[in-house]
Every structure is written in structure tokens, then in C-alpha cells.
Design a protein around this motif. Structure first.
Motif, short mmCIF file in Angstrom:
data_model
loop_
_atom_site.label_atom_id
_atom_site.label_comp_id
_atom_site.label_asym_id
_atom_site.label_seq_id
_atom_site.Cartn_x
_atom_site.Cartn_y
_atom_site.Cartn_z
N ARG A 36 -0.44 -3.08 1.52
CA ARG A 36 -1.42 -3.64 2.45
C ARG A 36 -0.86 -3.77 3.85
O ARG A 36 -1.56 -3.58 4.83
CB ARG A 36 -1.89 -5.01 1.94
N GLY A 46 -4.97 1.20 0.04
CA GLY A 46 -5.24 1.65 1.38
C GLY A 46 -4.45 2.87 1.81
O GLY A 46 -3.49 3.29 1.15
N ASP A 74 -3.00 -2.27 -2.14
CA ASP A 74 -4.43 -2.56 -2.24
C ASP A 74 -5.27 -1.29 -2.17
O ASP A 74 -6.48 -1.36 -1.98
CB ASP A 74 -4.86 -3.53 -1.13
#
Length: 581
Positions: A91, A31, A29
Motif C-alpha cells: 500500500r 495496488g 492491498d
């Protein structure tokens, strides 16, 4: 080659056959956040456990849970790519680390890493690795045979598999040093050595740390063919000087034992969850998901350091012993100690710790803090009023230097900030986590703050760089609303005298556990046990969980603690009392 026990092998084989694939997780995602776990020893039966060990069946259960809940075990290569913006972390990313190089790294963890296809970062202590095969290793308070640790040959085998990367756990810093004249022993990588006639200088400390870390890299390069890129601080303890030396010799990653999430953009401050007491799966999950990170209650007894100082060393030790017995009997979570002596005109006239700025009355604060921590397990909060320091030094730089010297010579977990109203300008959010508070405080620029308030913030940050993980306790002005905890402090304390009438409408605290009352006796009167327990009970009925009081009589007879502990102890539920609707 010795492997894991039959029971775990059976589980492992079934899982490996059923999986046929490495750990997978949800799609990336974008991150950089991840969680990190610090494992030490892995044993087969509960009878073999020590404080930091876990059983192999619970490690298997953890790996199963990670697989079934979409987590991905990542490597330092993955974290490096995320740091550089090349490829984001999944994630749900978790870094699995193993400290100390115990034999179970090879016999239990390594087989699981192969079967589950997960990367591991393992930290080795150079001096332990270099002990001859028939020798012994001083491991904490125990002496273990060399065979209780992996060999260099086993390390080379694990590295060759591609599943294990080795980090430095230092060459010889996984030990303790004499840190004060009374002989308390503290982690070698964070604390200055106290010699017979002097303390280790800043320059000597840096040189010692640098030489150790450089030697560790040299040994690992020689034995494994590559120098480590990560330093895993022994006991999780370091300071800004040690970190500077780590960067200087070539480390790109540094790992602590601070709780909370880690982030690829902060590679030199990787927080890790340390499982203790062979935790069950629920505990693992709660920590990985960062559930409920605030303590359920805080009880803080403030002691006058001067009361613990006797006419001679024997009398001081006797008083300290009585104070420790009282701490245990009270069931508090923290003890607050005065770091200096404030004169009637509001100047800091002397300190209880060595420094180059002001006179030292006696070098006892480091002893008191270390001994109370070790004997009771409570946290230490220090009180050093910055305005009193400013009045004494007349100079901001000398004031900041004094706070640095305090943090160099005394082990503590919290610092009380007072006479700094600007800390109340920003209000804590209901969903704030401790690590968010620390980051917010680090980035605060104090624009528009009075100079003294800005100095208070800088003083805290100076101390925190020498004691990473330090918590801020803000002493708010009298009458500060109990629904407005500071966004810049872990704990807000609102002063209230025991003769002050209770305002029922204003008594209910915020729904966090970050604000509470600091009870004191009116004027110069002694603190009544009955009055204190009544006030504390009323506050708890209103929902309060943070209670401080002082000055507590550290030398009071045992019956005094017996009278107030049922209400004030954090280890007991307070008595229930009917309240009129």
C-alpha cells in the motif's frame, strides 16, 4: 573504501542493530501505485550543498521515517510483477532512485542501502563513465574531476550486492543543445538542434536519440554484463519521438521528473519527486503523501510578443531585457506570450516560430520563452487561438501539425485554450489532483462536442506529447460562474473587463485554486494600474488566488510595476482592507 562520515555511521550502526530486518510495510492491498524519489548527490555538510544535493543526515532521517510509517522500498522487479498482475505492490511503496552516478552513490547511498536493506535504481551517463581517471567531466555549468563520479568497478561491486540496479541516464544526452538562432541552450533529449542554416529534422532527431540510447545499452552491457531496462531522462525531459526510440532499442521503463504518483501500469511515464534545497522531513513527507499539490497562487501577465520585437537584434534584446526586469518586479508566476499574429478578421496571419503551415514573421518565440524562463524562473503559457489557426489553414490536420511544430520549437509549460465551450461541461472535483486532470484529459473522447472544440482538445494533446507535463489554461466564456472550474484544465480563466461592475454575490471563487479572472482593459484603452490593482484586490478579498491580466505593457517604466506589484505579486501578501459585513 571511503564511507559516510562518523556522525552518520554512528546513527546507521545504532539503527541497523535495532532493526535487524529490512523495511516492512502494511499488507499488500492489490495496488499498482507507488511513489518515486530522485536523489542526485549526497553530502555530509550544508557547506557542500548545491541545488540538487541533500545532506546524509537528512537521508538517514528519511529512511527512518519510512520505516516507522509503514513504507516499503520497492525494486523494478517488484514493479514489473505488479504490472503483470503477478504480485501487487504494498500500500505504501516507494522507489528510490539516484541520478548522475556521483561518487556519493558509492560512499554514502550504497552503505545505507546495504544497512537498511533497500533496493536502489541508479542512473549512469555513459560518456561520464568513460572519461579516463585523470580526466574531467563537464557537469552542468561546472567542470568536475572524474573522481567525483563512480567508476565502472564500483558499479560492478554495487550491482553484485543485489541492492543496486543500474539504469541508463543516456550515453551523451545529459547536456544541452543550441535550440534557436539566438543561441539558447535546452535539454538535448527533448529539443531539436538549431544549425546555422536550418533546424534538425524530425528524422535526424529520432536517429540521434536512437543512436545515443543504443550506445548506452551497449556500454552498460559490456561493463556490467546486462543491458539496462530503464531510461532515466536527463533533466526529466523527453518527448514522444524520444520515447518511441527508447522503446525501439529495448527500454521497458522511463523515468521523468514530473511530480505526482507513479503507476506500474504506466512504466514509460514514472513520475518522481525531486528534492531541492536539502528539504526537511516535513517537505519530504508532504510530497510523498501528495499533500496540497496545487500552487497557492498564480499571477499571469500576458505580453504581446510583437511589442518585444525591435527593428534589429540589438533592439529586440534590449526590449526583452526590459520585459524580464518587469517580470521580476511584478513577482508573477507565469508570463503569457502570443505565438502568432491574428488579423482583424480573426485569421492567424503569421507566427513567431518556425513551421511549414503558415508564414513566420520572425523566429523569436523560442528565444523569448527560454530567456524569460531562465532569467526569472516563471512558467511560460502560450496563446495560439485554434479557431484563428483553422481559419488560416482551412484544415484540421494542418492545424494539429502547427501545434506540434509550436511544441517542437518552443519551451513552455502551459497552453491557453479559448473558444472551446465544451471544456466547461465537466466540472472539477474539489479533491482532483493535477495528475488526475491530465489522465482525464487524455481519456476524453469529445463525444458530442462541436468539431472545433474537439480540434482544440486534440491540438493540446498533440503539443503535450512533445512537452510532457503541459498544463491546460481554459479561457471560459464571459460570465462563466466562478464556482465551475473545468475538469479538463488545470486552470480556468474567466474574462472580465476592468470597467465591468463587481457582482459581490457571484465573485467568490470555488474553494480550489483552479479558477480565476483574466482582466483586460475595455475596448482599445490602456490598462490603468489603479483600476487593475483595485479589481485584483477586490478579487483577492473575495478569496481569489488566480489572477491574469493583459495585454500588459512589457516596456512600461519601473514605477508602473512598483505601483501594481504590492497587490499583484505572488511573492507578497496583498494589503488588508476592511470589508463591510
Amino acid at each position: 573504501m571511503k564511507r559516510i562520515g562518523l556522525q552518520v555511521c554512528t546513527v546507521l550502526l545504532a539503527v541497523a542493530l535495532a532493526m535487524g530486518a529490512p523495511l516492512r510495510a502494511a499488507p499488500p492491498d492489490g495496488g499498482t501505485a507507488f511513489m518515486a524519489i530522485a536523489i542526485h548527490d549526497v553530502v555530509d555538510t550544508p557547506a557542500q550543498l548545491d541545488e540538487d544535493a541533500i545532506t546524509s543526515d537528512r537521508l538517514v532521517v528519511l529512511l527512518e521515517w519510512l520505516i516507522g510509517n509503514g513504507w516499503t522500498a520497492v525494486s523494478l522487479d517488484d514493479i514489473e510483477r505488479a504490472r503483470l498482475g503477478v504480485a501487487p505492490l504494498p500500500r505504501k511503496a516507494v522507489l528510490i532512485t539516484v541520478d548522475d552516478g556521483r561518487a556519493s552513490l558509492y560512499t554514502r547511498v550504497y552503505p545505507l542501502a546495504l544497512a537498511y536493506r533497500v533496493p536502489i535504481v541508479a542512473a549512469l551517463v555513459g560518456d561520464w563513465m568513460d572519461v579516463p581517471a585523470d580526466g574531467s567531466v563537464h557537469y552542468g555549468e561546472r567542470t568536475l574531476p572524474r573522481a567525483a563520479f563512480v567508476s565502472w568497478a564500483q558499479a560492478r561491486e554495487m550491482q553484485a550486492s543485489g541492492r543496486v540496479e543500474f539504469a541508463s541516464h543516456s550515453q551523451a544526452l545529459h547536456t544541452v543543445v543550441r535550440a534557436n538562432p539566438q543561441g539558447n541552450l535546452l535539454p538535448a533529449g527533448q529539443n531539436r538542434i538549431r544549425f546555422e542554416d536550418r533546424h534538425e529534422s524530425d528524422a535526424a532527431f529520432r536517429a540521434r536519440i536512437r543512436a545515443d540510447l543504443a550506445r548506452s545499452r551497449e556500454r552498460m552491457q559490456a561493463e556490467l554484463g546486462r543491458a539496462p531496462r530503464a531510461i532515466v531522462w536527463p533533466y526529466g525531459r523527453s518527448n514522444e519521438d524520444a520515447l518511441a526510440m527508447a522503446r525501439d532499442v529495448g527500454f521497458a521503463y522511463a523515468m521523468t521528473l514530473e511530480p505526482g504518483p507513479a503507476d506500474a501500469t504506466r512504466p514509460l511515464a514514472i513520475a518522481r519527486f525531486l528534492p531541492t534545497g536539502d528539504p526537511d522531513l516535513q517537505t519530504w513527507v508532504s510530497n510523498l503523501l501528495l499533500r496540497d499539490p496545487w500552487p497557492s497562487a498564480r499571477r499571469i501577465a500576458a505580453f504581446d510578443t510583437a511589442q518585444l520585437v525591435g527593428a534589429n537584434a540589438a533592439q529586440t534584446d534590449a526590449r526583452l531585457g526590459r520585459a524580464i526586469e518587469r517580470v521580476v518586479a511584478l513577482g508573477v508566476t507565469h508570463v503569457m506570450l502570443d505565438a502568432g499574429v491574428v488579423s482583424p478578421d480573426g485569421r492567424l496571419e503569421a507566427t513567431w516560430f518556425p513551421n511549414a503551415q503558415l508564414p513566420m514573421r520572425a523566429e523569436v518565440l523560442g528565444r523569448f520563452a527560454a530567456q524569460i524562463r531562465a532569467r526569472t524562473g516563471v512558467g511560460i503559457v502560450l496563446r495560439l487561438p485554434h479557431e484563428a489557426v483553422l481559419r488560416a489553414t482551412g484544415d484540421r490536420d494542418r492545424t494539429l501539425a502547427l501545434y506540434r511544430e509550436l511544441a517542437v520549437h518552443v519551451p513552455f509549460e502551459g497552453l491557453l485554450l479559448e473558444d472551446a465551450d465544451s471544456f466547461g461541461d465537466a466540472i472539477a472535483g474539489a479533491d482532483d489532483a493535477p495528475w488526475q486532470v491530465a489522465r482525464r484529459r487524455e481519456s476524453e473522447r469529445a463525444v458530442g462536442w462541436p468539431d472545433d472544440d474537439a480540434t482544440a482538445l486534440q491540438a493540446f494533446l498533440v503539443a503535450a506529447r512533445m512537452r510532457p507535463g503541459l498544463e491546460a489554461y481554459w479561457l471560459a466564456p464571459a460570465g462563466h460562474p466562478l464556482d465551475r472550474p473545468s475538469a479538463l484544465a488545470e486552470v480556468t480563466l474567466v474574462p472580465r473587463t476592468l470597467d465591468e461592475p463587481r457582482d459581490a454575490e457571484a465573485a467568490a471563487p470555488a474553494p480550489s485554486r483552479r479558477i480565476g479572472l483574466f482582466f483586460s482593459a475595455p475596448g482599445s484603452s490602456a490598462m490603468s494600474a489603479r483600476t487593475l490593482t483595485t479589481a485584483a484586490r477586490d478579487f483577492q478579498i473575495d478569496g481569489g488566488t488566480v489572477i491574469a491580466w493583459g495585454t500588459d505593457d512589457a516596456l512600461a517604466p519601473p514605477q508602473n510595476a512598483q505601483a501594481i506589484a504590492p497587490t499583484l505579486s505572488a511573492h507578497r501578501l496583498p494589503p488588508v482592507r476592511d470589508v463591510a459585513p
